[in-house]
Design a protein around this motif. Sequence first.
Motif, PDB file in Angstrom:
ATOM      1  N   ILE A 316       0.845  -1.195   0.000  1.00 27.50           N
ATOM      2  CA  ILE A 316       0.000   0.000   0.000  1.00 27.50           C
ATOM      3  C   ILE A 316       0.877   1.239   0.000  1.00 27.50           C
ATOM      4  CG2 ILE A 316      -1.924  -1.122   1.202  1.00 27.50           C
ATOM      5  CD1 ILE A 316      -1.010   0.183   3.756  1.00 27.50           C
ATOM      6  N   ASP A 317       0.265   2.360  -0.300  1.00 28.73           N
ATOM      7  CA  ASP A 317       0.950   3.651  -0.243  1.00 28.73           C
ATOM      8  C   ASP A 317       1.016   4.098   1.220  1.00 28.73           C
ATOM      9  OD1 ASP A 317       1.616   6.422  -0.327  1.00 28.73           O
ATOM     10  OD2 ASP A 317       0.895   6.541  -2.386  1.00 28.73           O
ATOM     11  N   SER A 344     -12.278   1.811   9.100  1.00 27.77           N
ATOM     12  CA  SER A 344     -13.646   1.995   9.582  1.00 27.77           C
ATOM     13  C   SER A 344     -13.644   2.568  10.987  1.00 27.77           C
ATOM     14  CB  SER A 344     -14.401   0.659   9.569  1.00 27.77           C
ATOM     15  OG  SER A 344     -14.493   0.148   8.257  1.00 27.77           O
ATOM     16  N   GLY A 345     -14.617   3.424  11.237  1.00 27.00           N
ATOM     17  CA  GLY A 345     -14.807   4.024  12.547  1.00 27.00           C
ATOM     18  C   GLY A 345     -16.235   4.480  12.688  1.00 27.00           C
ATOM     19  N   GLU A 346     -16.563   5.021  13.829  1.00 26.32           N
ATOM     20  CA  GLU A 346     -17.928   5.488  14.069  1.00 26.32           C
ATOM     21  C   GLU A 346     -18.249   6.676  13.164  1.00 26.32           C
ATOM     22  OE1 GLU A 346     -20.789   6.942  17.792  1.00 26.32           O
ATOM     23  OE2 GLU A 346     -18.643   6.568  18.087  1.00 26.32           O
ATOM     24  N   ASN A 347     -19.261   6.515  12.315  1.00 20.16           N
ATOM     25  CA  ASN A 347     -19.741   7.559  11.400  1.00 20.16           C
ATOM     26  C   ASN A 347     -18.703   7.982  10.369  1.00 20.16           C
ATOM     27  OD1 ASN A 347     -22.247   7.694  12.685  1.00 20.16           O
ATOM     28  ND2 ASN A 347     -21.535   9.229  14.147  1.00 20.16           N
ATOM     29  N   ARG A 348     -17.673   7.148  10.140  1.00 16.40           N
ATOM     30  CA  ARG A 348     -16.652   7.519   9.157  1.00 16.40           C
ATOM     31  C   ARG A 348     -16.110   6.283   8.459  1.00 16.40           C
ATOM     32  NH1 ARG A 348     -11.938  10.920  11.590  1.00 16.40           N
ATOM     33  NH2 ARG A 348     -11.843   9.105  12.960  1.00 16.40           N
ATOM     34  N   ALA A 349     -15.659   6.484   7.238  1.00 13.79           N
ATOM     35  CA  ALA A 349     -14.968   5.428   6.494  1.00 13.79           C
ATOM     36  C   ALA A 349     -13.959   6.088   5.567  1.00 13.79           C
ATOM     37  CB  ALA A 349     -15.953   4.576   5.702  1.00 13.79           C
ATOM     38  N   TYR A 350     -12.765   5.514   5.507  1.00  9.92           N
ATOM     39  CA  TYR A 350     -11.696   6.032   4.656  1.00  9.92           C
ATOM     40  C   TYR A 350     -11.179   4.892   3.804  1.00  9.92           C
ATOM     41  CZ  TYR A 350      -7.227   8.203   3.355  1.00  9.92           C
ATOM     42  OH  TYR A 350      -6.160   8.713   2.647  1.00  9.92           O
ATOM     43  N   VAL A 351     -11.190   5.064   2.484  1.00 10.55           N
ATOM     44  CA  VAL A 351     -10.884   3.985   1.556  1.00 10.55           C
ATOM     45  C   VAL A 351      -9.769   4.428   0.618  1.00 10.55           C
ATOM     46  CG1 VAL A 351     -11.820   2.451  -0.221  1.00 10.55           C
ATOM     47  CG2 VAL A 351     -13.282   3.200   1.671  1.00 10.55           C
ATOM     48  N   TRP A 352      -8.834   3.516   0.339  1.00 11.10           N
ATOM     49  CA  TRP A 352      -7.824   3.783  -0.685  1.00 11.10           C
ATOM     50  C   TRP A 352      -7.422   2.458  -1.324  1.00 11.10           C
ATOM     51  CZ3 TRP A 352      -6.630   3.417   4.456  1.00 11.10           C
ATOM     52  CH2 TRP A 352      -5.540   2.623   4.821  1.00 11.10           C
ATOM     53  N   ALA A 353      -6.899   2.552  -2.542  1.00 11.92           N
ATOM     54  CA  ALA A 353      -6.567   1.357  -3.311  1.00 11.92           C
ATOM     55  C   ALA A 353      -5.174   0.846  -2.954  1.00 11.92           C
ATOM     56  CB  ALA A 353      -6.645   1.653  -4.804  1.00 11.92           C
ATOM     57  N   PRO A 354      -5.005  -0.484  -2.838  1.00 10.02           N
ATOM     58  CA  PRO A 354      -3.665  -1.044  -2.622  1.00 10.02           C
ATOM     59  C   PRO A 354      -2.848  -0.991  -3.907  1.00 10.02           C
ATOM     60  CG  PRO A 354      -5.251  -2.813  -2.858  1.00 10.02           C
ATOM     61  CD  PRO A 354      -6.039  -1.523  -2.885  1.00 10.02           C
ATOM     62  N   LEU A 355      -1.577  -1.346  -3.813  1.00  9.31           N
ATOM     63  CA  LEU A 355      -0.675  -1.276  -4.958  1.00  9.31           C
ATOM     64  C   LEU A 355      -0.454  -2.631  -5.610  1.00  9.31           C
ATOM     65  CD1 LEU A 355       1.938   1.210  -3.485  1.00  9.31           C
ATOM     66  CD2 LEU A 355      -0.012   1.706  -4.945  1.00  9.31           C
TER      67      LEU A 355
END
Length: 497
Positions: A316-317, A344-355
């Motif tokens: 990943i980056d 993942s977290g409460e009321n949040r999500a952060y997504v990124w692509a692997p390499l």
Amino acid sequence: MITFPCSLVQQLRAVFRRALRLTNRDAGPDLLFAAGPDGLRVQAQNIHGAVQHHTPGDFAAEQIRLPFTFLTECEGPKAAPVTLEQESVSKTIAKWTDKRIPQLVQYDVTSGDIPVFPTIPPAMAENDSSLWSALAEATNTTDADSIRYATNCMQLRGEAGKIVATDSRQLLVQSGFNFPWEDDLLVPSRSLFPCRDLPSDGPLLIGRSDTWLTLQTGPWTFHLAIDKERRFPRTEDHIRRPEMAVTRLMIAPADAEFLCDAIERLPCDEDGLNQAVTVDLNGHVIVRAQAKDSKVPTELVLNRSSASGEDMVLAIDPTYLARAIKLGFRELCLYGPEVPVQASGENRAYVWAPLGVHGVIQPNSKAVRIDSADGHPPTCKAEATPPTRRKTTMAKSTKPQPQVAVDETASSNGNGNGSPNGAANATTAHGPVNGNGQPDAAGSTDLIEQADVLRSPLRTATTQVGDLIAALKQQKKATRTVQTALATLRQLEKVAL
């Protein structure tokens, strides 16, 4: 006449430029100072937005217009007073003191009607200060150079109460907000939201009209233009349920602090092209990095963190991993080595692509290993004392150089901590010693490996110094050529005379 402290000018200068998306080349719109019994209001607006600052108080009724350059020219102590006087219909005088020296500047004001300032929408919803920080993080996830989709905008979903932002490489979804509209709207991102000159601890009111998104916090009112022409990319398909993850990584708070501090200093290539790290979740939690010209990788062992589900290794980056940690995420959901990673977290999500699996750095028994906690990694049979981290200064590089190469094949006496007992456990300043008090051959081998690790960066530094010397010689040669040309021109001038 209107009088106010110089500190107000400094606030207006910082906030107005950000809210109105002004660059250093932009002249900026005219300013309107409107005083009255309810206080002093300072307004400015352009096609990107309209901003107002309100100072409560009892002022004599008066309106004064000034060019935007006033904010850049007025400098003085924060408590020093600034006085504005309307000399004529087209001229205004500003007075202040800068380093005990009185300043008086006369400004020419363009004639014409004052633009109508936008009105406050009838429906305004109150949110706590977390909305402001959410808008700031959404701004940091957008792409200023977007072409096809409106990835330079953040999407505010009224019915869902969500803020969505993406730059096509990362996606941040934040929810739990109260928006007084039902449809989705796009607002171009701007550096306004991370501005430190704005209050960050009070409530935030939000509403919308047909063309403006309106925000109110403390003395500030912002009307930000809504983008009604461009399209936002579809992002719903990239958010997955955490319970569907193949592997789940739980990062301990202490490990998160350690990783956030160390990940930016992991070895990488000077050209910045090799920016991948490997996350190894095969019974342990290891973050592995290796520069192209290095023979052994560097490993960060997160002893206090844990992984559940299937074993997995992926590249990943590190930029996105570090940002996920700084955002406060402590759980990473992995759905496959080629599938986007989701924090993942409460009321949040952060997504990124692997390499991809092709960028995975394989384990190495001689890897330089740094533990996140005192003790030894649980998967190592035997291991030397964790290395002392030292900083090595080199040209164009601030990355720390690891000090000790760890050999996982070292023998153990079976006491549970991977260290032999008695005289075999003694060490000297030059490395391990044997029972006779002499340096052990393995210690000498470790020192050779350490020297080998440092050799490549030293070569790089030598090359950079050589390039710098060559550039200086070229510059000196060019200077001599210019001087010769000037001397020739002077001789020609004398001949002409």
